[in-house]
Design an enzyme around this catalytic site. Structure first.
Site, short mmCIF file in Angstrom:
data_model
loop_
_atom_site.label_atom_id
_atom_site.label_comp_id
_atom_site.label_asym_id
_atom_site.label_seq_id
_atom_site.Cartn_x
_atom_site.Cartn_y
_atom_site.Cartn_z
N GLY A 193 -8.11 -1.56 5.09
CA GLY A 193 -9.46 -0.74 5.59
C GLY A 193 -10.39 -1.82 5.76
O GLY A 193 -10.02 -3.05 6.37
N VAL A 194 -11.68 -1.36 6.04
CA VAL A 194 -12.62 -2.51 6.36
C VAL A 194 -13.80 -2.28 5.31
O VAL A 194 -13.82 -1.20 4.60
CB VAL A 194 -13.40 -2.20 7.79
N VAL A 195 -14.95 -3.13 5.29
CA VAL A 195 -15.89 -3.31 4.67
C VAL A 195 -17.06 -2.91 5.51
O VAL A 195 -17.37 -3.66 6.67
CB VAL A 195 -16.20 -4.29 3.55
N GLY B 37 -16.59 -6.91 6.54
CA GLY B 37 -15.17 -7.36 6.08
C GLY B 37 -14.03 -6.46 6.85
O GLY B 37 -14.26 -5.47 7.25
N LYS B 38 -12.92 -7.10 6.58
CA LYS B 38 -11.60 -6.34 7.28
C LYS B 38 -10.41 -6.57 6.41
O LYS B 38 -10.38 -7.51 5.63
CB LYS B 38 -11.33 -6.70 8.60
N ALA C 23 -6.14 -5.42 4.78
CA ALA C 23 -5.04 -4.64 4.90
C ALA C 23 -4.93 -3.26 4.74
O ALA C 23 -4.09 -2.44 5.35
CB ALA C 23 -3.93 -5.29 4.19
N ASP D 221 -6.26 -14.45 -9.42
CA ASP D 221 -6.94 -15.08 -8.34
C ASP D 221 -8.30 -15.73 -8.40
O ASP D 221 -9.07 -15.51 -7.40
CB ASP D 221 -6.83 -14.03 -7.26
#
EC number: 2.7.11.17
Length: 505
Positions: free
Chosen positions: A140-142, A135-136, A138, A275
């Site tokens: 960072g990333v996963v 995952g990416k 705003a 959401d």
């Protein structure tokens, strides 16, 4: 976990702000990404009425999710605004005959030392071996993280604290000027770092079978990195929209029961999600749905959140949220509307209001009536519930407590849901817990870690397909991507530079 060295008497929050301010984050070019992998699927098997679930009994059968062809990302799933997609927190479901038994769950761990090493086998962070990127976003990333001592995988979010502080809060944006947390007074103004600590402290204590669990928080004050470890749900989202093969009505009913109990728990904790949609609802190994991605969530005081800002995914927004009246609106009612749209998606495979143009979509949401397709044929009770959840007037829209009593949800009283008192307990955090929500401890000086992981990309749920991730500013969950040939101890490929998607206003 071993204790770290003593920290000086300086205020740790002020120290972190000073350290973060000193970090210069260079912008790297966006890495090339591969095509979206094909998703296999068949019609979900017909569900028989579930038997009572007791410890040691078989878990609820999980239907196979529908297949989806490559498609352009639509307003049905694209979120508005760029916020942190942090699927966090805890979990219950079902009626007396569908409730998952609560099992003992360890508390969230607070680490006293962050040790990072770049070995020949992999990048290691404390006891976690960082593997493929899944995952990416705003901030960072996963990455897939393997805990060798537990022989278990987790989803680790690597966040940029500088970007979090710049956004004035984690995991949500600050309230707009003039917004009120209660009907009686203005919201308490918190410093950016105070908001980070307060919300992490709450998320760490959430505990419910229908909310994804935050396992551990690691902090490296010397670097721009914050590490959040979550339960890994390999089955990914319950559905993607649009979908050619929606769920049978009975399966949709069981999933809605999970969502409603998770939502009631969050509202009990004074959190509105903002959401709710199929791609933010992850499927656990037990077959139950868990709410994820608190990227635009809000905390509130009093009985309800009084909101005035727009957030969430366009096709799931309530009429009052896109109104030009300038008046505040109920946060709980927003969640009910989005859940109603989600229920419509479950049985029809698409949103009730669809358009390629955002202004036209807003007009339809505010003015057009809900239309039920002839196929598939659904019960009148289900149509009644959807219409009451999609009431354009938030004052008369059905609430969570009444949804739990609706004839379609309970099979006319045969399968009642547990009361709020039975499955919700209020989470309270002390000032000490807020202060210690993330340990500010020095990392080893020889450490190298992946600043390229933190460069500019929309980051949400760790289950988002790569191709779709390119087209959005805040990811929603998709299928878990694990690179082939990457075993438990494999070396992670060189981390690509990532670009931050611009926020959609």
């Amino acid at each position: 976990m071993e204790s770290g060295p003593a920290v000086c008497c300086q205020d740790p929050r002020a120290e972190l702000v000073d350290r973060v301010a000193a970090i210069n984050v260079a912008h790297l070019e966006e890495a090339d990404e591969g095509p979206e992998p094909a998703r296999n699927g068949v019609d979900p098997p017909p569900r028989a009425r579930a038997a009572s679930v007791i410890p040691g009994s078989a878990s609820r059968p999980t239907p196979v999710r529908p297949s989806l062809s490559a498609r352009k990302f639509s307003l049905q799933e694209r979120p508005a605004g760029s916020c942190l997609g942090a699927q966090v927190g805890p979990y219950s479901t079902g009626p007396a005959s569908h409730i998952s038994p609560r099992s003992w769950r360890r508390p969230t761990i607070e680490s006293h030392r962050v040790a990072i090493s770049d070995t020949e086998d992999c990048v290691q962070l404390n006891q976690y071996k960082l593997q493929s990127e899944i995952g990416k976003g705003a901030y960072g990333v996963v990455r897939l993280a393997y805990n060798e001592s537990e022989d278990r995988h987790y989803a680790m979010k690597v966040l940029s604290k500088k970007k979090l502080l710049k956004q004035y809060g984690f995991p949500r944006r600050p309230p707009p000027r003039g917004s009120q947390a209660t009907q009686g007074g203005p919201a308490k103004q918190l410093l950016p770092l105070e908001r980070v600590y307060q919300e992490i402290a709450i998320l760490k204590k959430l505990d419910h079978v229908n909310v994804v669990k935050l396992i551990e928080v690691l902090d490296d004050p010397a670097e721009d990195n914050l590490y959040l470890v979550f339960d890994l749900l390999r089955k990914g989202p319950v559905m993607e929209v649009p979908c050619d093969k929606p769920f049978p009505e009975e399966q949709a009913r069981l999933y809605l029961r999970d969502i409603i109990l998770g939502l009631e728990y969050l509202h009990c904790q004074k959190i509105v999600h903002r959401d709710i949609k199929p791609s933010n609802l992850l499927l656990g190994d037990d077959g139950h749905v868990k709410i994820a991605d608190f990227g635009v969530s809000n905390q509130f005081e009093g009985n309800d959140a009084q909101l005035s800002s727009t957030a969430g995914t366009p096709a799931f927004m309530a009429p009052e949220a896109i109104s030009d009246s300038g008046q505040s609106f109920s946060g709980k009612a927003l969640d009910v509307w989005a859940t109603g749209v989600t229920l419509y998606c479950f049985v029809y495979g698409k949103c009730p209001f669809i358009d390629d143009y955002i202004l036209t979509l807003h007009r339809k949401i505010k003015n057009e009536a809900v239309v039920f397709p002839e196929e598939p044929e659904v019960s009148e009770d289900l149509k009644d519930l959807i219409l009451r959840m999609l009431d354009k007037n938030p004052e008369t829209r059905i609430g969570v407590s009444d949804i739990k009593l609706h004839p379609w949800v309970t099979k006319h009283g045969e399968e009642p849901l547990p009361s709020e008192e039975e499955h919700c307990s209020v989470v309270e955090v002390t000032e000490e817990e807020v202060k210690n929500s993330v340990r500010l401890i020095p990392s080893w000086t020889t450490v190298i870690l992946v600043k390229s992981m933190l460069r500019k990309r929309s980051f949400g749920n760790p289950f988002e397909p790569q191709a779709r991730r390119e087209e959005r500013s805040m990811s929603a969950p998709g299928s878990l991507l694990m690179k082939e040939g990457c075993g438990e101890g494999c070396k992670s490929p060189e981390l690509p530079g990532v670009q931050e998607d611009e926020a959609a206003s």
